[in-house]
Design a protein around this motif. Sequence first.
Motif, mmCIF file in Angstrom:
data_model
loop_
_atom_site.group_PDB
_atom_site.id
_atom_site.type_symbol
_atom_site.label_atom_id
_atom_site.label_comp_id
_atom_site.label_asym_id
_atom_site.label_seq_id
_atom_site.Cartn_x
_atom_site.Cartn_y
_atom_site.Cartn_z
ATOM 1 N N LEU A 266 1.081 -1.049 -0.180
ATOM 2 C CA LEU A 266 -0.023 0.058 -0.014
ATOM 3 C C LEU A 266 0.869 1.284 0.043
ATOM 4 C CD1 LEU A 266 -2.827 -1.083 2.283
ATOM 5 C CD2 LEU A 266 -2.922 -0.601 -0.139
ATOM 6 N N VAL A 267 1.831 1.296 0.735
ATOM 7 C CA VAL A 267 2.698 2.473 0.995
ATOM 8 C C VAL A 267 3.609 2.484 -0.582
ATOM 9 C CG1 VAL A 267 4.914 3.289 1.648
ATOM 10 C CG2 VAL A 267 3.149 2.308 3.351
ATOM 11 N N SER A 268 4.039 1.532 -1.138
ATOM 12 C CA SER A 268 4.684 1.362 -2.408
ATOM 13 C C SER A 268 3.879 2.125 -3.649
ATOM 14 C CB SER A 268 5.107 0.122 -2.741
ATOM 15 O OG SER A 268 5.985 -0.459 -1.760
ATOM 16 N N ILE A 269 2.420 1.474 -3.249
ATOM 17 C CA ILE A 269 1.403 2.137 -4.596
ATOM 18 C C ILE A 269 1.190 3.493 -4.221
ATOM 19 C CG2 ILE A 269 -1.024 2.162 -4.990
ATOM 20 C CD1 ILE A 269 -1.067 -0.752 -4.466
ATOM 21 N N ALA A 270 1.181 4.116 -2.994
ATOM 22 C CA ALA A 270 0.883 5.697 -2.518
ATOM 23 C C ALA A 270 2.177 6.191 -3.012
ATOM 24 C CB ALA A 270 0.797 5.750 -1.163
ATOM 25 N N THR A 271 3.443 5.988 -2.976
ATOM 26 C CA THR A 271 4.676 6.730 -3.282
ATOM 27 C C THR A 271 4.819 6.794 -4.917
ATOM 28 O OG1 THR A 271 6.157 4.521 -2.902
ATOM 29 C CG2 THR A 271 5.949 6.213 -1.220
ATOM 30 N N SER A 272 4.226 5.729 -5.491
ATOM 31 C CA SER A 272 4.338 5.701 -7.070
ATOM 32 C C SER A 272 3.313 6.286 -7.689
ATOM 33 C CB SER A 272 4.599 4.333 -7.468
ATOM 34 O OG SER A 272 5.813 3.497 -6.790
ATOM 35 N N SER A 273 2.337 6.346 -7.065
ATOM 36 C CA SER A 273 0.936 6.920 -7.769
ATOM 37 C C SER A 273 1.019 8.414 -8.186
ATOM 38 C CB SER A 273 -0.230 7.065 -6.446
ATOM 39 O OG SER A 273 0.171 7.969 -5.597
#
Length: 371
Positions: free
Chosen positions: A166-173
């Motif tokens: 979830l954090v990875s998706i947020a930082t890449s979004s």
Amino acid sequence: MMRAPCLFFFTVMPNNTSSCEDSALPLAAAAEIAKAAAYLLIFVISTVGNLLIIIIVLKDRRLRSVAINQFIVSMAIADLLTSLFNMTVEIWIHIKKAAGQQIFWFEGAGGVVLCKGIVFVQGLSIACSVLTLIAIAVNRFFAVFYPLQMGSTKSLSTFAIAFIWLVSIATSSPMLYAMKVIQREDGNLHCIEQWSPAFEGESPNRNYTLFLITLLYALPLAAITVFYTAIVRKVWKRQVPGNLTAPNQLVELATRKRVLRMLITVVIVFGLCWLPYYTYLSMNFIVDSCPPANVMFIGLFLGHANSALNPCIYAIFNKECRSSLRNFNRACLPMLHGSRLPRMTNQNTMKLTEFGTEGTTREQGKRSSPF
């Protein structure tokens, strides 16, 4: 000035770098073929290696129950995404260049989805990898310094992996907005990073790049270094607990150190593979100049090669992993071989007190990790 995703994907460039590309001398066809071949090699190794790691762990309930294996599978999935979404595009780019064809982006909705998705997936993979490395370091730290609490730590591994993604998706979004397919002055479509109209100027580019360098590379590696330094000092001085015989004590100590070396090697390889990439990004803020195309290629290639090196590291450092790979065909085709994949013996599955498992009993020792 370039920012992180521009190196993820060779044709993704911000508007102000077009003059660099226009002024660069075209590479020889032979050089482009060599680059395509190099990418094809790491693509095959990464795809096959990471698939095998995922299948081996998921097919064995004992392996799935060990927290560190769950983290390794999570990293393998992230590396597999890099292989399928990024390496394939790089192979296509260099083949097109070897044929003397210019690289233009695809039109239509599919082109927009690819433009945003490819850069997003690369950022997702890097973020997931570095956050997983932190999680593994924390897990090993608790295994050494607070072994009695490892049962509760293991129960949190699934939650930790979900949180990492979830954090990875947020930082890449943010790249889902910033990457756009735009028609340039030459009349052709290009996949470029453009933060307008929501943001103007170069500050969004610079701030997001500094965010990636600091919070998803420099600080995580510094924290991991602190954790493993403490672990190494503790393990190399600590005697194996329990009333074990001398041979078992030696096996336990050797296994403990081997797993530690494997985990540290994974971290070092990750840091070194992405070091040229992040060094180049950092230097772009200090020296505003056009880098040679080969420098861009080396930085990107080494970063992508990390996805192929991880499964190789697991195989090199772990005997059980190599045994599982050798017997993978028999596990997949039990009817042809007349038997299932043999279970590891008690000697091979000895509980890895500090690194392989979280339990402390003989029964928990049966769930020893090959990773």
